[in-house]
Design a protein around this motif. Structure first.
Motif, PDB file in Angstrom:
ATOM      1  N   LEU A  32       0.834  -1.195   0.000  1.00 43.40           N
ATOM      2  CA  LEU A  32       0.000   0.000   0.000  1.00 43.40           C
ATOM      3  C   LEU A  32       0.873   1.250   0.000  1.00 43.40           C
ATOM      4  O   LEU A  32       1.784   1.375   0.822  1.00 43.40           O
ATOM      5  CB  LEU A  32      -0.914   0.006   1.230  1.00 43.40           C
ATOM      6  CG  LEU A  32      -1.853  -1.194   1.385  1.00 43.40           C
ATOM      7  CD1 LEU A  32      -2.678  -1.051   2.664  1.00 43.40           C
ATOM      8  CD2 LEU A  32      -2.766  -1.335   0.185  1.00 43.40           C
ATOM      9  N   ASP A  36      -5.356   7.204  -0.720  1.00 45.71           N
ATOM     10  CA  ASP A  36      -6.556   6.586  -0.180  1.00 45.71           C
ATOM     11  C   ASP A  36      -6.786   5.228  -0.838  1.00 45.71           C
ATOM     12  O   ASP A  36      -6.054   4.822  -1.752  1.00 45.71           O
ATOM     13  CB  ASP A  36      -7.780   7.486  -0.323  1.00 45.71           C
ATOM     14  CG  ASP A  36      -8.160   7.776  -1.773  1.00 45.71           C
ATOM     15  OD1 ASP A  36      -7.950   6.906  -2.647  1.00 45.71           O
ATOM     16  OD2 ASP A  36      -8.682   8.866  -2.037  1.00 45.71           O
ATOM     17  N   VAL A  37      -7.805   4.529  -0.372  1.00 46.78           N
ATOM     18  CA  VAL A  37      -8.048   3.152  -0.788  1.00 46.78           C
ATOM     19  C   VAL A  37      -8.325   3.053  -2.285  1.00 46.78           C
ATOM     20  O   VAL A  37      -7.737   2.230  -2.988  1.00 46.78           O
ATOM     21  CB  VAL A  37      -9.216   2.558   0.020  1.00 46.78           C
ATOM     22  CG1 VAL A  37      -9.672   1.225  -0.575  1.00 46.78           C
ATOM     23  CG2 VAL A  37      -8.808   2.367   1.480  1.00 46.78           C
ATOM     24  N   THR A  76      -5.213   5.347   3.563  1.00 49.34           N
ATOM     25  CA  THR A  76      -4.695   4.010   3.864  1.00 49.34           C
ATOM     26  C   THR A  76      -4.024   3.944   5.230  1.00 49.34           C
ATOM     27  O   THR A  76      -4.041   2.898   5.879  1.00 49.34           O
ATOM     28  CB  THR A  76      -3.706   3.561   2.778  1.00 49.34           C
ATOM     29  OG1 THR A  76      -2.705   4.573   2.592  1.00 49.34           O
ATOM     30  CG2 THR A  76      -4.422   3.340   1.445  1.00 49.34           C
ATOM     31  N   LEU A  79      -6.321   2.862   8.253  1.00 49.37           N
ATOM     32  CA  LEU A  79      -6.973   1.560   8.237  1.00 49.37           C
ATOM     33  C   LEU A  79      -6.427   0.657   9.336  1.00 49.37           C
ATOM     34  O   LEU A  79      -5.252   0.754   9.717  1.00 49.37           O
ATOM     35  CB  LEU A  79      -6.757   0.877   6.884  1.00 49.37           C
ATOM     36  CG  LEU A  79      -7.267   1.617   5.645  1.00 49.37           C
ATOM     37  CD1 LEU A  79      -6.823   0.881   4.385  1.00 49.37           C
ATOM     38  CD2 LEU A  79      -8.784   1.757   5.683  1.00 49.37           C
ATOM     39  N   GLU A  83      -8.108  -4.395   7.704  1.00 51.27           N
ATOM     40  CA  GLU A  83      -8.585  -3.617   6.560  1.00 51.27           C
ATOM     41  C   GLU A  83      -7.485  -3.430   5.525  1.00 51.27           C
ATOM     42  O   GLU A  83      -7.738  -3.524   4.316  1.00 51.27           O
ATOM     43  CB  GLU A  83      -9.108  -2.261   7.037  1.00 51.27           C
ATOM     44  CG  GLU A  83     -10.410  -2.349   7.819  1.00 51.27           C
ATOM     45  CD  GLU A  83     -10.790  -1.036   8.481  1.00 51.27           C
ATOM     46  OE1 GLU A  83     -11.963  -0.866   8.833  1.00 51.27           O
ATOM     47  OE2 GLU A  83      -9.888  -0.179   8.661  1.00 51.27           O
ATOM     48  N   ARG A  84      -6.264  -3.181   5.982  1.00 49.26           N
ATOM     49  CA  ARG A  84      -5.144  -3.025   5.050  1.00 49.26           C
ATOM     50  C   ARG A  84      -4.900  -4.316   4.283  1.00 49.26           C
ATOM     51  O   ARG A  84      -4.562  -4.293   3.095  1.00 49.26           O
ATOM     52  CB  ARG A  84      -3.873  -2.591   5.791  1.00 49.26           C
ATOM     53  CG  ARG A  84      -3.983  -1.230   6.451  1.00 49.26           C
ATOM     54  CD  ARG A  84      -2.658  -0.579   6.739  1.00 49.26           C
ATOM     55  NE  ARG A  84      -1.760  -1.364   7.552  1.00 49.26           N
ATOM     56  CZ  ARG A  84      -1.801  -1.403   8.892  1.00 49.26           C
ATOM     57  NH1 ARG A  84      -2.718  -0.707   9.546  1.00 49.26           N
ATOM     58  NH2 ARG A  84      -0.935  -2.123   9.567  1.00 49.26           N
ATOM     59  N   VAL A  87      -7.509  -4.448   1.582  1.00 49.59           N
ATOM     60  CA  VAL A  87      -7.246  -3.450   0.532  1.00 49.59           C
ATOM     61  C   VAL A  87      -6.109  -3.925  -0.369  1.00 49.59           C
ATOM     62  O   VAL A  87      -6.179  -3.796  -1.599  1.00 49.59           O
ATOM     63  CB  VAL A  87      -6.920  -2.080   1.153  1.00 49.59           C
ATOM     64  CG1 VAL A  87      -6.411  -1.107   0.078  1.00 49.59           C
ATOM     65  CG2 VAL A  87      -8.153  -1.502   1.843  1.00 49.59           C
TER      66      VAL A  87
END
Length: 218
Positions: A32, A36-37, A76, A79, A83-84, A87
């Motif tokens: 990541l 943002d996501v 990101t 999170l 959640e990460r 993603v």
């Protein structure tokens, strides 16, 4: 080979391979990097030269499959670890691979996070993506996998899940142990409480073996 097509090592061949086969690393922070996501998930499709609408469709699809559409505009760095993880997986899924490889996808997750991750895998499989993961959790592999490949002592033992994971000698060579449903089933069979050929993959199947009539227990 992927779908009976041999891997070509020229630029176009590797480009196609990286789209067909995607890897998600154990630590999501290694993958990541966007603000943002949605931006992060869109990175791969954008580099395929797709139109804006095509990229948007892929991002929407990936977020939906992973059940994280509500995180679309979340930075990101805000999170949770689970959640990460999802993603990072969504970023790979947005490439629409036929094979998704995951390195220890449940590492560091709480039980609820593990359940959410495997719910996402079920969605991916229904969407025609083959999911392949590495794990040291043999009980998880027993409950989930259609087949397993066990690596130990410089050899690979591959086959049907319950057959491979009930082989104590092979598991010991790989520094693993027989998963608890199979180990408990062996003890219960020794006590005459369930059929000797019972191979339960989880608690529900073990309970079914215990409550089955002796002549039909399995």
């Amino acid at each position: 080979t992927v779908e009976e097509e041999p891997l070509r090592y020229n630029r176009s061949g590797l480009r196609a391979h990286r789209q067909n086969v995607q890897l998600v690393l154990q630590d999501p922070d290694d993958q990541l990097f966007s603000t943002d996501v949605a931006q992060d998930v869109s990175f791969g499709p954008m580099n395929l030269g797709l139109t804006t609408s095509e990229v948007t469709d892929r991002v929407d699809e990936a977020l939906g499959l992973l059940g994280i559409d509500h995180l679309r505009r979340r930075p990101t760095h805000q999170l949770s670890y689970g959640e990460r993880k999802r993603v990072a997986t969504a970023g790979a899924v947005a490439m629409r691979p036929c094979v998704l490889l995951l390195d220890e996808p449940t590492a560091g997750l709480d039980p609820a996070g593990v359940e959410e991750m495997f719910t996402a895998f079920e969605r991916l499989e229904k969407n025609h993506t083959t999911v392949l993961l590495s794990t040291h959790d043999v009980a998880l592999a027993l409950d989930w996998a259609d087949s397993v490949a066990l690596v130990g002592n410089g050899t690979i033992t591959q086959g049907e899940t319950t057959a491979v994971l009930s082989d104590a000698h092979t598991l010991t060579a790989a520094r693993l142990r027989v998963p608890w449903p199979l180990a408990l089933a062996q003890q219960l069979a020794g006590d005459g409480l369930i059929s000797a050929d019972a191979r339960p993959r989880n608690a529900a199947e073990l309970r079914a073996a215990l409550t089955a009539p002796p002549s039909t227990a399995s």
